[in-house]
Every structure is written in C-alpha cells, then in structure tokens.
Design an enzyme around this catalytic site. Structure first.
Site, PDB file in Angstrom:
ATOM      1  N   ASP A  21       0.819  -1.210   0.000  1.00 39.07           N
ATOM      2  CA  ASP A  21       0.000   0.000   0.000  1.00 39.07           C
ATOM      3  C   ASP A  21       0.853   1.260   0.000  1.00 39.07           C
ATOM      4  OD1 ASP A  21      -2.392   1.386  -0.023  1.00 39.07           O
ATOM      5  OD2 ASP A  21      -2.646   1.326   2.154  1.00 39.07           O
ATOM      6  N   ASN A  23       1.137   3.444  -2.914  1.00 37.54           N
ATOM      7  CA  ASN A  23       1.603   3.876  -4.242  1.00 37.54           C
ATOM      8  C   ASN A  23       1.095   5.272  -4.585  1.00 37.54           C
ATOM      9  OD1 ASN A  23       2.588   1.299  -4.437  1.00 37.54           O
ATOM     10  ND2 ASN A  23       1.146   0.599  -6.004  1.00 37.54           N
ATOM     11  N   ARG A  25       0.033   7.717  -2.550  1.00 34.99           N
ATOM     12  CA  ARG A  25       0.634   8.779  -1.730  1.00 34.99           C
ATOM     13  C   ARG A  25       2.091   9.008  -2.093  1.00 34.99           C
ATOM     14  NH1 ARG A  25      -1.073   6.011   3.484  1.00 34.99           N
ATOM     15  NH2 ARG A  25      -1.577   4.410   1.954  1.00 34.99           N
ATOM     16  N   HIS A  38       2.015   3.473  -9.092  1.00 33.82           N
ATOM     17  CA  HIS A  38       1.765   2.050  -9.348  1.00 33.82           C
ATOM     18  C   HIS A  38       2.917   1.435 -10.162  1.00 33.82           C
ATOM     19  CE1 HIS A  38      -2.044   2.404  -7.477  1.00 33.82           C
ATOM     20  NE2 HIS A  38      -2.638   3.085  -8.440  1.00 33.82           N
ATOM     21  N   LEU A 132      10.779 -20.271  -4.754  1.00 35.32           N
ATOM     22  CA  LEU A 132       9.836 -19.377  -4.065  1.00 35.32           C
ATOM     23  C   LEU A 132       8.443 -19.566  -4.653  1.00 35.32           C
ATOM     24  CD1 LEU A 132       9.351 -16.819  -2.166  1.00 35.32           C
ATOM     25  CD2 LEU A 132       9.607 -15.468  -4.261  1.00 35.32           C
TER      26      LEU A 132
HETATM   27  C1  IPE Z   1      -5.441  -2.730   0.074  1.00 38.14           C
HETATM   28  O1  IPE Z   1      -5.154  -1.391  -0.096  1.00 38.14           O
HETATM   29  C2  IPE Z   1      -5.441  -3.417  -1.258  1.00 38.14           C
HETATM   30  C3  IPE Z   1      -4.160  -3.548  -1.928  1.00 38.14           C
HETATM   31  C4  IPE Z   1      -3.008  -3.162  -1.458  1.00 38.14           C
HETATM   32  C5  IPE Z   1      -4.205  -4.185  -3.206  1.00 38.14           C
HETATM   33  P1  IPE Z   1      -6.281  -0.286  -0.219  1.00 38.14           P
HETATM   34  O2  IPE Z   1      -5.567   1.008  -0.415  1.00 38.14           O
HETATM   35  O3  IPE Z   1      -7.254  -0.658  -1.272  1.00 38.14           O
HETATM   36  O4  IPE Z   1      -7.004  -0.355   1.200  1.00 38.14           O
HETATM   37  P2  IPE Z   1      -7.845   0.724   2.000  1.00 38.14           P
HETATM   38  O5  IPE Z   1      -8.888   1.255   1.048  1.00 38.14           O
HETATM   39  O6  IPE Z   1      -6.895   1.793   2.402  1.00 38.14           O
HETATM   40  O7  IPE Z   1      -8.408  -0.010   3.166  1.00 38.14           O
HETATM   41  C1  IPE Z   2      -1.705   0.218  -3.287  1.00 32.12           C
HETATM   42  O1  IPE Z   2      -1.505   1.593  -3.341  1.00 32.12           O
HETATM   43  C2  IPE Z   2      -1.979  -0.345  -4.649  1.00 32.12           C
HETATM   44  C3  IPE Z   2      -3.361  -0.802  -4.862  1.00 32.12           C
HETATM   45  C4  IPE Z   2      -4.320  -0.782  -3.967  1.00 32.12           C
HETATM   46  C5  IPE Z   2      -3.678  -1.296  -6.186  1.00 32.12           C
HETATM   47  P1  IPE Z   2      -2.712   2.624  -3.283  1.00 32.12           P
HETATM   48  O2  IPE Z   2      -3.141   2.914  -4.686  1.00 32.12           O
HETATM   49  O3  IPE Z   2      -3.793   2.160  -2.399  1.00 32.12           O
HETATM   50  O4  IPE Z   2      -1.983   3.885  -2.688  1.00 32.12           O
HETATM   51  P2  IPE Z   2      -2.557   4.912  -1.617  1.00 32.12           P
HETATM   52  O5  IPE Z   2      -3.064   4.118  -0.460  1.00 32.12           O
HETATM   53  O6  IPE Z   2      -3.646   5.667  -2.292  1.00 32.12           O
HETATM   54  O7  IPE Z   2      -1.392   5.761  -1.268  1.00 32.12           O
HETATM   55 MG    MG Z   3      -4.181   2.403  -0.418  1.00 30.17          MG
END
Ligand code: IPE
Ligand code: IPE
Ligand code: MG
Length: 245
Positions: A21, A23, A25, A38, A132
């Site tokens: 999580d 990406n 931000r 991403h 792995l």
């Molecule tokens: C969880 O992250 C899903 C993935 C990393 C693929 P999210 O960014 O979707 O989760 P929330 O919305 O903050 O709970």
């Molecule tokens: C995780 O990063 C990737 C996916 C959920 C696909 P986010 O896209 O949720 O990044 P933030 O949480 O908005 O920073």
């Molecule tokens: Mg996220």
C-alpha cells in the site's frame, strides 16, 4: 566496495504476506500522477522477489488488487489492469529463471480475456519453480474467499459426497483459494494504515502483524530484512504460555 550481506538471525517465517500500500501517496508527494506510483510499485515487487529468495522465504503472497478496488475511478482501474498484464508478460521469463512458482488467488473471471490468458500462460510456464512460491492476490477478498469455500462445501454436502459432520478445518481449508499454502506467519503492510482491508482473513489467524509507514515503492530488501528481524524477536504462543512458564 562490496555491500554487507543482509543478515537475519533467528526464526524465519515460512509464509510472508504483504499488503502493498501507498503507491498513490508516494506519487502525490512527488507531484506525479497515481499511475507513476503504481509503476514504481511494480518495480518494488521486482526487487522483493529476489530479496525474498535471498533471505530464505519460501512463500510470498502479495495483495495486488482487492475486490473493493473496482470502486476506484475507471481510469485508475484500467491502468492497474494494463500494468498487471504487462507485468506478468514481461516478468514471467525472469520468474522462471529465478525458480519462482506463480500462483494467483482471487476471482480472475472478472478480468479481461487478455489478462486471463497472460495469467494462464505464466502459471504453466512457472509451474516447475521450486525456490519461491509467489502468490498474487488479484480481485481477491478475504470474506469472499471464505464465502466461496462455504458455498463449495455446501454443494458437496448437497450432492451427498460430503457429510456436514465431516467438515473440519482441514476440509474447509482445502476449499479456500489458498489451499496448499501454509498459514501466514508474517503479515506486512506498508503505507502507514493499520488495517487488513479484507486480505487473508482466515489465513492470518496467528500471523504476526508488521506495519511500516514506508510507502510500497520505497520498500526494499533491507526493509524486508528489518521486518524479519522483528518477527524473530516476537514470541509466538498460539494460545499457550510463555516458554519459561
Ligand atoms: C489494500 O489497499 C489493497 C491492496 C493493497 C491491493 P487499499 O488502499 O485498497 O485499502 P484501504 O482502502 O486503504 O483499506
Ligand atoms: C496500493 O496503493 C496499490 C493498490 C491498492 C492497487 P494505493 O493505490 O492504495 O496507494 P494509496 O493508499 O492511495 O497511497
Ligand atoms: Mg491504499
């Protein structure tokens, strides 16, 4: 100058799961579009796969797209789907060369034909990997996983090929999408949030939880090693008492 080998003494987790999580931000802090985050996140995964092998991890499961991520703007969803398709196509030879066996958990039927075809090819090409086990959770939800397992068991009971009284954890676990994977020992979440967001709910019952503020694109081998050192310091009791008592 040769870089020092990252050492991780003590108990190693067999199965590490990661909620990748942060990406978006990461990108926003750099004035870039979320898509750039991403793309950088995919590179981080490329670093983590060899790092996991080097550090002795046997099972790595990563959350790439949740059943709830469809709620995002369609442009972002399309970008992520394209990125996943290109990633699987481009990285399969490297995975094969590194001895990685790929597996995908989640409802792939909702993904594009092209992505499904790419996944099918990657699964068969990497089937012999024995260094792995990399599992990518794609259109995955922990509650959905438990519900589909219950539905499959109910169908077997209905057909008379399974007795309800014979349903135990072993039988149930065999119907989860994670069938054949060991339980999660260590769950890592990057990006500062402290929640599970519907990831491997059943499978994390005794997982050690590790949260870091680092955004996923910045997470590297040394960060994984730090999480493993923290894991080694934890005392897992599984409901029992401390060893000294
Ligand atoms: C969880 O992250 C899903 C993935 C990393 C693929 P999210 O960014 O979707 O989760 P929330 O919305 O903050 O709970
Ligand atoms: C995780 O990063 C990737 C996916 C959920 C696909 P986010 O896209 O949720 O990044 P933030 O949480 O908005 O920073
Ligand atoms: Mg996220």
């Amino acid at each position: 100058v040769k870089k020092a080998v990252t050492e991780v003494p003590g108990a190693l987790p067999v199965h590490v799961a990661i909620i990748m999580d942060g990406n978006g931000r990461w990108a926003r802090e750099r004035g870039k579009p979320r898509s750039a985050g991403h793309r950088e996140g995919a590179k981080a995964l490329n670093r983590l796969v060899p790092a996991s092998i080097e550090l002795g991890i046997k099972y790595l499961t990563v959350f790439a797209f949740s059943v709830d991520n469809w709620r995002r703007p369609s442009a972002e969803v399309s970008f992520l789907m394209g990125l996943l398709r290109r990633y699987i196509r481009a990285e399969t030879p490297t995975l094969v060369e590194k001895g990685v066996r790929l597996r995908v958990i989640g409802d792939v039927s909702r993904l594009s034909e092209a992505l499904q075809a790419g996944i099918a090819r990657a699964l068969s090409e990497t089937a012999a990997g024995d260094k792995l086990n990399l599992t990518v959770a794609l259109n995955y939800g922990g509650q959905e996983d438990v519900v589909q397992a219950a539905r499959r068991i109910a169908a077997k009971v209905e057909k008379g090929i399974l007795r309800a009284s014979a349903v135990d954890k072993i039988v149930f676990e065999a119907e989860l999408l994670s069938a054949g994977l060991p339980p999660v020992d260590l769950l890592i979440r990057t990006g500062a949030e402290m929640r599970l967001s519907n990831f491997l709910l059943y499978q994390c019952s005794y997982a050690e939880l590790y949260f870091t503020e680092k955004y996923w694109p910045d997470f590297g081998k040394e960060d994984l090693a730090e999480a493993l050192r923290e894991f080694a310091r934890r005392e897992r009791r599984f409901g029992s008492l401390r060893k000294e008592e």
